[in-house]
Design an enzyme around this catalytic site. Structure first.
Site, PDB file in Angstrom:
ATOM      1  N   ASP A  69      37.879 -45.869 -33.834  1.00 20.52           N
ATOM      2  CA  ASP A  69      36.916 -46.744 -33.176  1.00 20.52           C
ATOM      3  C   ASP A  69      35.847 -46.068 -32.317  1.00 20.52           C
ATOM      4  O   ASP A  69      34.676 -46.385 -32.435  1.00 20.52           O
ATOM      5  CB  ASP A  69      37.650 -47.766 -32.305  1.00 20.52           C
ATOM      6  N   GLU A  97      51.210 -45.333 -29.447  1.00 17.51           N
ATOM      7  CA  GLU A  97      50.047 -45.573 -30.311  1.00 17.51           C
ATOM      8  C   GLU A  97      49.371 -44.240 -30.645  1.00 17.51           C
ATOM      9  O   GLU A  97      48.995 -43.996 -31.782  1.00 17.51           O
ATOM     10  CB  GLU A  97      49.066 -46.500 -29.581  1.00 17.51           C
TER      11      GLU A  97
END
Ligand code: GLC
Length: 426
Positions: free
Chosen positions: A160, A387
């Site tokens: 991202d 994550e």
């Protein structure tokens, strides 16, 4: 140890299972994400292959009529995520976002069916659906037929807030967007997340595309952000090739030929993105025609596709040259923009490790592949199923009990057993 990790990973996949799809982690990401689901299926295949196929089927049940497969499916309402369905406003029966994500489905389906051949007939309709997605990419994201597809929003890359987008992002305005409240910074440390300035630009692009009624054939030319990401394209190429193999086995020569054609054109064009100085591939800013000199993991990922052998060897050496305790850093340490803790600007992500290791292994760079596998499992052992991770210290970052991290652990464990000569699983 191995058995304990296997159990922990399986438990996480089950905790995050919502029946026909799996959330990446509860709280931070409460819906179905596109490439997360495909990679999650690879973990599920180790204990429930039929459930793994359901994961991919559910994703494709929300494919748009044009062929696009959205990056998020908002199965249930949840106010804890921004931008939610009302911001996207795509007019779908079950709300979705209006952009896509790395097309790893063809690869995942083939790997799943390799270990669960009894599911092949059930999976047959997916060959058409995935091919429709690949066709959509080439029609709408490569209008001039260069062989490579462009992203029109950084979130499509899956990486991202990579440093790769900083320069092209300067052309995206921040003015005129509706006021909004971020939710991600309520679940995770703001110092690890994208900045406000980046977020404003993400939202500006969403509002621009929404203003065009999400007519996907118009969005590429209308976007001030058009970037050709080598990693994204390599994933598409690999998926095309894997799908072509499957199609041949299942007696669908037209599907095979179409996918091979895309892969062939992509592989040739990819070579224009190679940087001899960096020892890796680079993104191309399509609006200026210039390469973006940003050495990120997006430029290492092409090894996931059958690139030339000498390039695969250089990529292995480039990763070695990072010199981090844990590999693979998402941005080359010591270069401008590197940040060991901020999302995709330095941290290690196991999904990327998995694809790079798989490609290196296929290219005969097995020592490099094993080093990545070991490093990934070491991270889990010391820091749990996060994550993402700091490549210098191994500190766990972002969300916890993370689905695709767990799925990759199951894959790495089965691969590690295979390389030790006593494979007991798929
Ligand atoms: C973040 C990642 C993206 C992923 C999503 C869900 O947005 O950057 O790649 O799909 O989280 O895990």
């Amino acid at each position: 140890m191995t058995q304990a990790l296997h159990k922990l990973a399986t438990d996480i996949l089950q905790i995050n299972d919502r029946g026909s799809y799996t959330v990446p982690t509860k709280g931070l990401y409460p819906f179905q994400w596109n490439w997360d689901s495909c990679l999650t299926a690879l973990g599920q295949r180790h204990f429930d292959p039929a459930r793994a196929l359901t994961e991919i089927e559910t994703l494709f049940a929300h494919q748009w009529p044009c062929g696009m497969v959205p990056h998020i499916i908002f199965h249930l309402r949840d106010e804890g995520y921004f931008p939610g369905p009302d911001v996207w406003d795509c007019g779908r029966p079950v709300p979705t976002s209006g952009i896509t994500q790395p097309p790893v489905a063809g690869f995942a389906l083939r790997r799943l069916l390799d270990s669960a051949p009894d599911l092949r007939m059930r999976a047959r309709p997916l060959l058409d659906r995935i091919t429709a997605w690949h066709r959509w990419f080439h029609a709408t994201r490569d209008p001039k037929g260069t062989g490579l597809v462009a992203l029109i929003h950084p979130w499509e890359s899956g990486r991202d807030n990579s440093v790769d987008w900083d320069v092209p992002f300067e052309r995206v305005p921040t003015s005129g967007i509706a006021p909004y409240t971020r939710r991600d910074t309520q679940h995770a440390d703001p110092a690890h997340r994208p900045t406000k300035d980046q977020y404003d630009r993400y939202i500006w692009l969403v509002e621009r595309f929404r203003g065009l009624g999400w007519a996907t054939e118009k969005l590429h030319d209308a976007s001030p952000f058009q970037v050709v990401d080598p990693g994204f394209n390599a994933i598409l190429i690999r998926s095309c090739l894997d799908l072509a193999d499957l199609a041949e086995d299942l007696g669908a020569p037209d599907i095979a030929a179409a996918n091979r054609g895309f892969a062939h054109a992509g592989l040739q064009a990819l070579e224009h993105l190679w940087s001899e100085a960096r020892g890796q591939y680079l993104c191309l800013d399509r609006t200026t025609g210039a390469l973006i000199d940003s050495p990120s993991s997006g430029g290492l990922l092409p090894v996931f596709a059958p690139i030339p052998q000498d390039k695969a060897a250089r990529i292995a050496a480039t990763i070695d040259g990072h010199g981090t305790q844990y590999r693979v850093a998402s941005h080359a340490p010591g270069t401008p923009g590197f940040d060991a803790q901020r999302y995709w600007r330095g941290p290690v992500w196991l999904v990327v490790n998995y694809m790079i290791a798989d490609g290196l292994d296929r290219a005969g760079e097995s020592a490099a592949a094993i080093a990545i596998t070991r490093s990934s499992l070491d991270l889990i052992g010391s820091s749990g199923f996060a994550e993402y991770y700091d490549p210098l210290t191994g500190q766990p970052l972002g969300g916890g009990q993370f689905t695709w991290t767990a799925a990759m652990v199951l894959e790495f464990l089965s691969g590690a057993r295979r390389s030790m000569g006593n494979d007991t699983s798929a």
